[in-house]
Design a protein around this motif. Structure first.
Motif, PDB file in Angstrom:
ATOM      1  N   SER A 216       0.764  -1.191   0.046  1.00 20.78           N
ATOM      2  CA  SER A 216      -0.111   0.025  -0.103  1.00 20.78           C
ATOM      3  C   SER A 216       0.998   1.339   0.001  1.00 20.78           C
ATOM      4  O   SER A 216       0.348   2.323  -0.248  1.00 20.78           O
ATOM      5  CB  SER A 216      -0.956   0.069   1.040  1.00 20.78           C
ATOM      6  OG  SER A 216      -0.262   0.047   2.483  1.00 20.78           O
ATOM      7  N   ILE A 217       2.087   1.283   0.066  1.00 28.10           N
ATOM      8  CA  ILE A 217       2.859   2.399   0.147  1.00 28.10           C
ATOM      9  C   ILE A 217       3.534   2.683  -1.316  1.00 28.10           C
ATOM     10  O   ILE A 217       4.140   3.597  -1.527  1.00 28.10           O
ATOM     11  CB  ILE A 217       4.223   2.101   1.095  1.00 28.10           C
ATOM     12  CG1 ILE A 217       5.052   0.835   0.554  1.00 28.10           C
ATOM     13  CG2 ILE A 217       3.775   1.959   2.549  1.00 28.10           C
ATOM     14  CD1 ILE A 217       6.414   0.928   1.471  1.00 28.10           C
ATOM     15  N   VAL A 218       3.133   2.014  -2.123  1.00 25.81           N
ATOM     16  CA  VAL A 218       3.719   2.200  -3.559  1.00 25.81           C
ATOM     17  C   VAL A 218       3.147   3.625  -3.904  1.00 25.81           C
ATOM     18  O   VAL A 218       3.709   4.122  -4.997  1.00 25.81           O
ATOM     19  CB  VAL A 218       3.329   1.319  -4.410  1.00 25.81           C
ATOM     20  CG1 VAL A 218       4.078   0.072  -4.388  1.00 25.81           C
ATOM     21  CG2 VAL A 218       1.794   0.911  -4.553  1.00 25.81           C
ATOM     22  N   GLY A 219       1.924   4.170  -3.483  1.00 18.38           N
ATOM     23  CA  GLY A 219       1.548   5.460  -3.796  1.00 18.38           C
ATOM     24  C   GLY A 219       2.529   6.426  -3.480  1.00 18.38           C
ATOM     25  O   GLY A 219       2.641   7.393  -4.384  1.00 18.38           O
ATOM     26  N   TYR A 220       3.634   6.323  -2.581  1.00 17.27           N
ATOM     27  CA  TYR A 220       4.711   7.414  -2.569  1.00 17.27           C
ATOM     28  C   TYR A 220       5.482   7.380  -3.802  1.00 17.27           C
ATOM     29  O   TYR A 220       6.152   8.586  -4.126  1.00 17.27           O
ATOM     30  CB  TYR A 220       5.455   6.708  -1.388  1.00 17.27           C
ATOM     31  CG  TYR A 220       4.637   7.235  -0.072  1.00 17.27           C
ATOM     32  CD1 TYR A 220       5.109   8.586   0.405  1.00 17.27           C
ATOM     33  CD2 TYR A 220       4.216   6.427   0.737  1.00 17.27           C
ATOM     34  CE1 TYR A 220       4.563   8.936   1.568  1.00 17.27           C
ATOM     35  CE2 TYR A 220       3.430   6.798   1.817  1.00 17.27           C
ATOM     36  CZ  TYR A 220       3.696   8.001   2.230  1.00 17.27           C
ATOM     37  OH  TYR A 220       2.973   8.633   3.517  1.00 17.27           O
ATOM     38  N   VAL A 221       5.477   6.411  -4.651  1.00 14.97           N
ATOM     39  CA  VAL A 221       6.235   6.451  -5.791  1.00 14.97           C
ATOM     40  C   VAL A 221       5.392   6.340  -7.028  1.00 14.97           C
ATOM     41  O   VAL A 221       5.823   6.139  -8.084  1.00 14.97           O
ATOM     42  CB  VAL A 221       7.312   5.586  -5.830  1.00 14.97           C
ATOM     43  CG1 VAL A 221       8.405   5.742  -4.785  1.00 14.97           C
ATOM     44  CG2 VAL A 221       6.648   4.219  -5.832  1.00 14.97           C
ATOM     45  N   ALA A 222       4.226   7.161  -6.919  1.00 20.00           N
ATOM     46  CA  ALA A 222       3.246   7.290  -7.877  1.00 20.00           C
ATOM     47  C   ALA A 222       2.717   6.130  -8.629  1.00 20.00           C
ATOM     48  O   ALA A 222       2.357   6.402  -9.913  1.00 20.00           O
ATOM     49  CB  ALA A 222       4.022   8.298  -8.846  1.00 20.00           C
ATOM     50  N   VAL A 223       2.614   5.017  -8.139  1.00 20.35           N
ATOM     51  CA  VAL A 223       1.847   3.835  -8.669  1.00 20.35           C
ATOM     52  C   VAL A 223       0.711   3.764  -8.215  1.00 20.35           C
ATOM     53  O   VAL A 223       0.202   3.938  -6.930  1.00 20.35           O
ATOM     54  CB  VAL A 223       2.767   2.490  -8.436  1.00 20.35           C
ATOM     55  CG1 VAL A 223       2.010   1.458  -8.974  1.00 20.35           C
ATOM     56  CG2 VAL A 223       4.208   2.564  -8.924  1.00 20.35           C
ATOM     57  N   ALA A 224      -0.408   3.676  -9.133  1.00 17.12           N
ATOM     58  CA  ALA A 224      -1.992   4.037  -8.623  1.00 17.12           C
ATOM     59  C   ALA A 224      -2.423   2.618  -8.200  1.00 17.12           C
ATOM     60  O   ALA A 224      -3.049   1.853  -8.923  1.00 17.12           O
ATOM     61  CB  ALA A 224      -2.673   4.340 -10.042  1.00 17.12           C
ATOM     62  N   ASP A 225      -2.129   2.188  -6.939  1.00 15.31           N
ATOM     63  CA  ASP A 225      -2.675   1.068  -6.648  1.00 15.31           C
ATOM     64  C   ASP A 225      -4.078   1.200  -5.471  1.00 15.31           C
ATOM     65  O   ASP A 225      -4.629   2.184  -5.883  1.00 15.31           O
ATOM     66  CB  ASP A 225      -1.787   0.349  -5.343  1.00 15.31           C
ATOM     67  CG  ASP A 225      -1.651   1.196  -4.306  1.00 15.31           C
ATOM     68  OD1 ASP A 225      -1.921   2.243  -4.212  1.00 15.31           O
ATOM     69  OD2 ASP A 225      -1.384   0.352  -3.009  1.00 15.31           O
ATOM     70  N   LEU A 226      -4.209   0.247  -5.066  1.00 14.68           N
ATOM     71  CA  LEU A 226      -5.655   0.400  -4.120  1.00 14.68           C
ATOM     72  C   LEU A 226      -5.747   1.572  -3.441  1.00 14.68           C
ATOM     73  O   LEU A 226      -6.740   2.185  -3.300  1.00 14.68           O
ATOM     74  CB  LEU A 226      -5.819  -1.027  -3.512  1.00 14.68           C
ATOM     75  CG  LEU A 226      -7.207  -1.427  -3.417  1.00 14.68           C
ATOM     76  CD1 LEU A 226      -8.420  -1.377  -4.591  1.00 14.68           C
ATOM     77  CD2 LEU A 226      -7.108  -3.025  -3.030  1.00 14.68           C
ATOM     78  N   THR A 227      -4.721   1.723  -2.371  1.00 11.63           N
ATOM     79  CA  THR A 227      -4.798   2.913  -1.497  1.00 11.63           C
ATOM     80  C   THR A 227      -4.786   4.040  -2.083  1.00 11.63           C
ATOM     81  O   THR A 227      -5.454   4.839  -1.665  1.00 11.63           O
ATOM     82  CB  THR A 227      -3.646   2.552  -0.626  1.00 11.63           C
ATOM     83  OG1 THR A 227      -3.530   1.198  -0.034  1.00 11.63           O
ATOM     84  CG2 THR A 227      -3.520   3.697   0.498  1.00 11.63           C
ATOM     85  N   ARG A 228      -4.282   4.277  -3.362  1.00 12.21           N
ATOM     86  CA  ARG A 228      -4.047   5.483  -4.048  1.00 12.21           C
ATOM     87  C   ARG A 228      -5.512   5.709  -4.595  1.00 12.21           C
ATOM     88  O   ARG A 228      -5.853   6.653  -4.574  1.00 12.21           O
ATOM     89  CB  ARG A 228      -3.191   5.389  -5.115  1.00 12.21           C
ATOM     90  CG  ARG A 228      -2.837   6.477  -5.725  1.00 12.21           C
ATOM     91  CD  ARG A 228      -1.402   7.155  -5.294  1.00 12.21           C
ATOM     92  NE  ARG A 228      -1.358   8.361  -5.992  1.00 12.21           N
ATOM     93  CZ  ARG A 228      -1.330   9.654  -5.677  1.00 12.21           C
ATOM     94  NH1 ARG A 228      -1.751   9.642  -4.118  1.00 12.21           N
ATOM     95  NH2 ARG A 228      -1.261  10.647  -6.158  1.00 12.21           N
ATOM     96  N   ALA A 229      -6.191   4.728  -4.930  1.00 13.92           N
ATOM     97  CA  ALA A 229      -7.389   4.827  -5.435  1.00 13.92           C
ATOM     98  C   ALA A 229      -8.348   5.287  -4.497  1.00 13.92           C
ATOM     99  O   ALA A 229      -9.151   6.197  -4.746  1.00 13.92           O
ATOM    100  CB  ALA A 229      -7.942   3.649  -6.127  1.00 13.92           C
ATOM    101  N   SER A 230      -8.124   5.098  -3.376  1.00 11.08           N
ATOM    102  CA  SER A 230      -9.024   5.513  -2.280  1.00 11.08           C
ATOM    103  C   SER A 230      -8.907   6.912  -1.896  1.00 11.08           C
ATOM    104  O   SER A 230      -9.658   7.770  -1.468  1.00 11.08           O
ATOM    105  CB  SER A 230      -8.844   4.485  -0.847  1.00 11.08           C
ATOM    106  OG  SER A 230      -7.842   4.878  -0.010  1.00 11.08           O
ATOM    107  N   TYR A 231      -7.411   7.275  -2.023  1.00 14.90           N
ATOM    108  CA  TYR A 231      -7.060   8.704  -1.805  1.00 14.90           C
ATOM    109  C   TYR A 231      -7.776   9.401  -2.833  1.00 14.90           C
ATOM    110  O   TYR A 231      -8.125  10.741  -2.241  1.00 14.90           O
ATOM    111  CB  TYR A 231      -5.322   8.695  -1.615  1.00 14.90           C
ATOM    112  CG  TYR A 231      -4.604   8.692  -0.685  1.00 14.90           C
ATOM    113  CD1 TYR A 231      -5.047   7.296   0.161  1.00 14.90           C
ATOM    114  CD2 TYR A 231      -3.906   9.615  -0.446  1.00 14.90           C
ATOM    115  CE1 TYR A 231      -4.349   7.335   1.450  1.00 14.90           C
ATOM    116  CE2 TYR A 231      -3.261   9.383   1.060  1.00 14.90           C
ATOM    117  CZ  TYR A 231      -3.460   8.320   1.888  1.00 14.90           C
ATOM    118  OH  TYR A 231      -2.742   8.300   2.852  1.00 14.90           O
ATOM    119  N   ILE A 232      -7.539   8.893  -4.118  1.00 18.00           N
ATOM    120  CA  ILE A 232      -8.250   9.970  -5.060  1.00 18.00           C
ATOM    121  C   ILE A 232      -9.777  10.083  -4.852  1.00 18.00           C
ATOM    122  O   ILE A 232     -10.392  11.058  -4.731  1.00 18.00           O
ATOM    123  CB  ILE A 232      -7.952   9.284  -6.355  1.00 18.00           C
ATOM    124  CG1 ILE A 232      -6.498   9.136  -6.882  1.00 18.00           C
ATOM    125  CG2 ILE A 232      -8.710   9.810  -7.574  1.00 18.00           C
ATOM    126  CD1 ILE A 232      -6.182   8.520  -7.939  1.00 18.00           C
TER     127      ILE A 232
END
Lengths: 356, 509
Positions: free
Chosen positions: B455-471
């Motif tokens: 879930s930390i891949v968002g930090y390097v701009a990979v649009a994973d599941l956690t990132r989707a929830s952020y958006i």
């Protein structure tokens, strides 16, 4: 079949095998006996190269196996080994333990291997438990399965490394009778064992190992009834020594008495035997030249034959004494003899012995 | 059957957990507040003295307020959406942010009012270029000049800031040929850059599209965290970055800024009920919906509206992809490290030891950033992330492998060898199956923690599941539903992976 010459094995700077020479012929059952730590197991493990010998030669069917050119795995397929701790493959059922060798190593089909395995399991009485896992088995059942696993490879010889040492006394006989049955079928076997009576009636030859060498070899009768060498005799008869040193006529009699008593209790001597032995002792010490220097006294008891004997080494330079007229000795001893050993006189007294 | 019951129970528990705070928050709105306003309420910025103010972390607002109003306690946040939530939950008394964002947020949030004044001097927004990209910067400046001269810039801003609800991206003939310009953006800020109907929108997004037409080169959008935007232009991950970035001297030292295209003023949002009546502009009170009503509304807004489930679905695919390949690669690498660690050669053993110690001693996030921004800047971030997680996973599993292999009795190996197996085959047929059986339970645990760690891949701009929830959260300001959905999805992935592992395990052993 197997010729072993000048075999040596040392771990770091500890010489376990110093010079072992032995020929094993087809169909022989060889028992290897001896005190603990004298290299019996190491010798067996050197034979199938589980341990790499440090010197000497092993020739199997005319081929030298210690030159490093031989395929050890191929060699081991023809030499089964049964371990003290069974070492069944824990993740495989009894049947699979017996099948894995033929299937993976001999290239047999699963069906063929299973048929053969069931036959072997019947032989060792484990057919009923073919689908059981090793941890559901008793020690005796495990060991019998291990024997079947060995046989599955059609070995030319089986090495048994103390096959019953880890078993409850109640399970020893079931394993021994399987080994006996194999012996009757003419299987060549080398067995390291502490079961003396088993070694005596199953083997064609008995090897007594001590001090890293083969100390004495012979038929069971030769080794167990008429051992030629002292250490062999002490071992097979399970002779236990009690030793006391006299330095002067005013020796500590209470110390002697209490130590002697403790020794007798340890080996479960009867009160009667103890009393007789002390009578002889007292009669003996009265005549001994205790003022001439150190005198050694040995009391010996054989756990095997239950015979008791005594030995007295007189001080250096002391002359032999005439004990023929002593009433007590004549009555309680079956023989009293003496000889000169180096510069000391040695008396040997055998106590009269009631046969069982 | 049992398993189904289990899942159902977990689901219910999740729902309850999410609903209780939601309704509690609703109830609390009418109840007493943590900091009672004066009889008159908050009318000006100065009234916030002695109170708690939410600020976007390390921005102009942050620095200015801290310097000039030492008696205001600051709570620093990463996103404006979180600040607004904090305000609604009355953890702070005001939230200061850029006006564009503030207007948009306040319109979506019930019971919030904007203060008329702000002491923070206006700031200018610009687009960021790497220092080596001066030429592109010049082109952009020329483009902005042209827009201003034609009087086109103002209407664009108007449209997005005042009417962002209805504003649509213009239908431009986008160029498809030529070398693409890579633009780093953080699509979580309405109305600057955000995701609308699964597409990027907002006035920065429109500017970039128009720029693309202007220079006749296609644009490739690289999504990433706000914190990474500026760095990405210097490491070469992107040619330029735009997401309402404010021009500061500090930033200008390491990157090039375009000419400013918008003057950003700061605005402070406060709760209407705490505000002085004179500044309240007729914002009606909160709607009462009840528990089921609010769940239904949340579900619609967060999942259905604008097909947001597609965002979750895409994120899910990325998470599964990264988890699966990291686990696979990590297991293979772990087996290799384990082999080195158990080697008879001292040097190899020590190499493995150092590797394990270093990998276990470094936070995987730091490692990930180093891999992406220092070591492999020229590669795509997804494979780099997979390699990073695999390296970390390998360190842990190699030790598990080692302990389980050495826990197998030596007699097993001896028996195999005595039967006539070579050492290698003994390992494969005898030791390995038993070791696998022993390692499986702990391995499963480590696998689950790997899945969650991704879930930390968002930090390097990979649009994973956690990132989707952020958006999604960035659009709807709903704290619970996107998080709940994501938690549930992680749980399902973990469950699926362990289920497959169990099946494989049962086959092997």
């Amino acid at each position: 079949m197997i010729q072993i010459k000048h075999l040596q094995k040392s771990f770091d700077n500890l010489d376990v095998l110093r010079d072992v020479n032995l020929n094993i012929k087809q169909g022989e059952v060889i028992s290897i006996i001896g005190p603990s730590g004298t290299g019996k197991s190491t010798f067996l493990r050197c034979l199938n190269l589980l341990e790499q010998p440090t010197g000497g030669s092993i020739v199997i069917d005319g081929e030298e196996v210690l030159n490093g050119k031989v395929n050890a795995s191929k060699l081991r397929q023809k030499m089964g080994m049964v371990f003290q701790s069974f070492n069944l493959f824990n993740h495989l059922s009894v049947l699979d333990n017996v099948c894995i060798g033929p299937v993976k190593l001999l290239g047999k089909s699963r069906k063929e291997a299973e048929a053969k395995a069931m036959e072997l399991l019947k032989l060792v009485g484990m057919a009923e438990k073919a689908s059981a896992m090793p941890d559901e088995l008793s020690g005796g059942q495990k060991q019998r399965t291990a024997i079947a696993r060995c046989l599955s490879m059609d070995p030319e010889i089986i090495l048994f490394d103390e096959p019953t040492s880890a078993l409850d006394p109640t399970m020893v006989s079931e394993v021994l009778s399987v080994i006996r049955a194999l012996a009757r079928q003419g299987m060549t076997m080398a067995i390291v064992t502490h079961e003396m009576s088993f070694a005596r009636d199953v083997s064609t030859r008995v090897v007594y190992m001590d001090e890293g060498i083969i100390y004495e070899v012979g038929t069971p009768e030769e080794i167990f009834e008429h051992p030629k060498r002292e250490r062999t005799r002490v071992f097979v008869n399970r002779i236990r020594d009690f030793h006391f040193e006299f330095h002067s006529p005013d020796y500590d009699r209470f110390l002697l008495k209490s130590e002697w008593q403790a020794y007798c209790n340890k080996y479960f001597l009867t009160r009667e035997s103890m009393r007789k032995a002390q009578l002889i002792g007292n009669a003996l010490f009265r005549h001994m030249p205790l003022d001439r220097g150190t005198l050694d006294f040995y009391f010996r008891y054989s756990e095997q034959t239950r015979e008791m004997s005594m030995e007295v080494l007189l001080p250096i330079g002391a002359e032999p004494i005439d004990l023929d007229e002593n009433k007590i000795l004549n009555e309680l001893c079956s023989s009293v003899e003496f000889n000169h050993e180096a510069d000391r006189v040695k008396y040997r007294l055998r106590m009269k012995h009631k046969n069982r | 059957m049992n398993k189904c019951f289990h899942i159902a129970a977990t689901l219910v528990a999740f729902l309850l957990l999410s609903v209780i705070p939601a309704s509690a928050a609703g109830a609390a709105e009418s109840a007493a507040t943590t900091t009672q306003p004066g009889a008159t309420g908050i009318a000006r910025f100065d009234d916030l003295r002695g109170r708690v103010l939410a600020v976007p972390s390390s921005t102009v607002q942050d620095i200015y307020v801290e310097e000039h109003y030492p008696d205001i306690k600051l709570d620093r946040f990463d996103t404006e959406a979180d600040m607004m939530l904090s305000l609604q939950q009355e953890k702070c008394d005001g939230a200061i942010m850029d006006d564009v964002i503030c207007y948009a947020l306040v319109r979506k949030t019930e019971g919030v009012t904007i203060l008329p004044d702000s002491p923070v001097p206006p700031c200018q927004m610009g687009v960021v270029f790497g220092k080596h990209n001066a030429e592109l910067c010049e082109q952009f400046n020329a483009f902005i000049r042209q827009l201003k001269e034609k009087g086109e810039l103002e209407p664009i801003m108007e449209r997005w800031i005042k009417h962002f609800d209805t504003a649509e991206m213009p239908d431009l003939p986008l160029p498809t040929k030529g070398e693409p310009v890579r633009v780093a953006m953080e699509p979580c800020t309405e109305p600057i850059v955000f995701i609308k109907n699964e597409k990027i929108a907002g006035f920065d997004a429109e500017l970039i599209q128009r720029f693309s037409v202007y220079i006749n080169r296609p644009v490739e959008i690289v999504e990433m965290e706000y914190d990474s935007l500026i760095a990405s232009t210097t490491t070469g991950k992107a040619d330029m970055a735009a997401s309402g970035i404010l021009i500061t001297d500090e930033r200008a030292e390491s990157v090039l800024f375009s000419d400013p295209y918008y003057d950003s003023h700061s605005r402070v949002a406060v709760l209407t009920k705490n505000a002085h009546p004179s500044i309240i502009t007729g914002n009606e009170g909160p709607q009462i919906l009840g528990i089921w009503g609010s769940i239904k509304r949340s579900f619609y807004r967060n999942i259905i509206e604008e097909r947001r489930y597609m965002l979750l679905w895409d994120g899910l695919k990325v998470t599964v992809h990264i988890s699966f390949f990291s686990a696979l690669l990590g297991t293979i690498l772990g087996a290799f490290i384990c082999y080195l660690r158990m080697s008879k050669v001292t040097v190899l053993r020590n190499i493995a030891k150092v590797y394990i110690d270093v990998m276990r001693g470094t936070p995987v996030l730091v490692l990930l950033m180093m891999m992406c921004y220092v070591a492999f800047t020229q590669f795509d971030n997804t494979p780099v992330a997979i390699i990073t997680f695999a390296m970390n996973f390998a360190a842990y599993v190699s030790e598990m492998f080692r302990t389980s292999i050495s826990s197998i009795d030596k007699g097993q190996t001896e028996a195999g060898i005595a039967l006539g197996f070579s050492p290698v085959r003994t390992f494969c047929y005898i030791v390995l199956p038993q070791a696998v059986r022993r390692v499986l339970p702990v391995y499963k645990g480590e696998l689950i923690s790997l899945i969650k760690n991704t879930s930390i891949v968002g930090y390097v701009a990979v649009a994973d599941l956690t990132r989707a929830s952020y958006i999604i959260r960035g659009r709807t300001f709903d704290p619970f539903f996107p998080l709940l959905m994501v938690a549930l999805m992680y749980f399902l992935i973990a469950w699926l992976f362990t289920y497959i592992l169990d099946r494989i395990g049962r086959k092997i052993c």
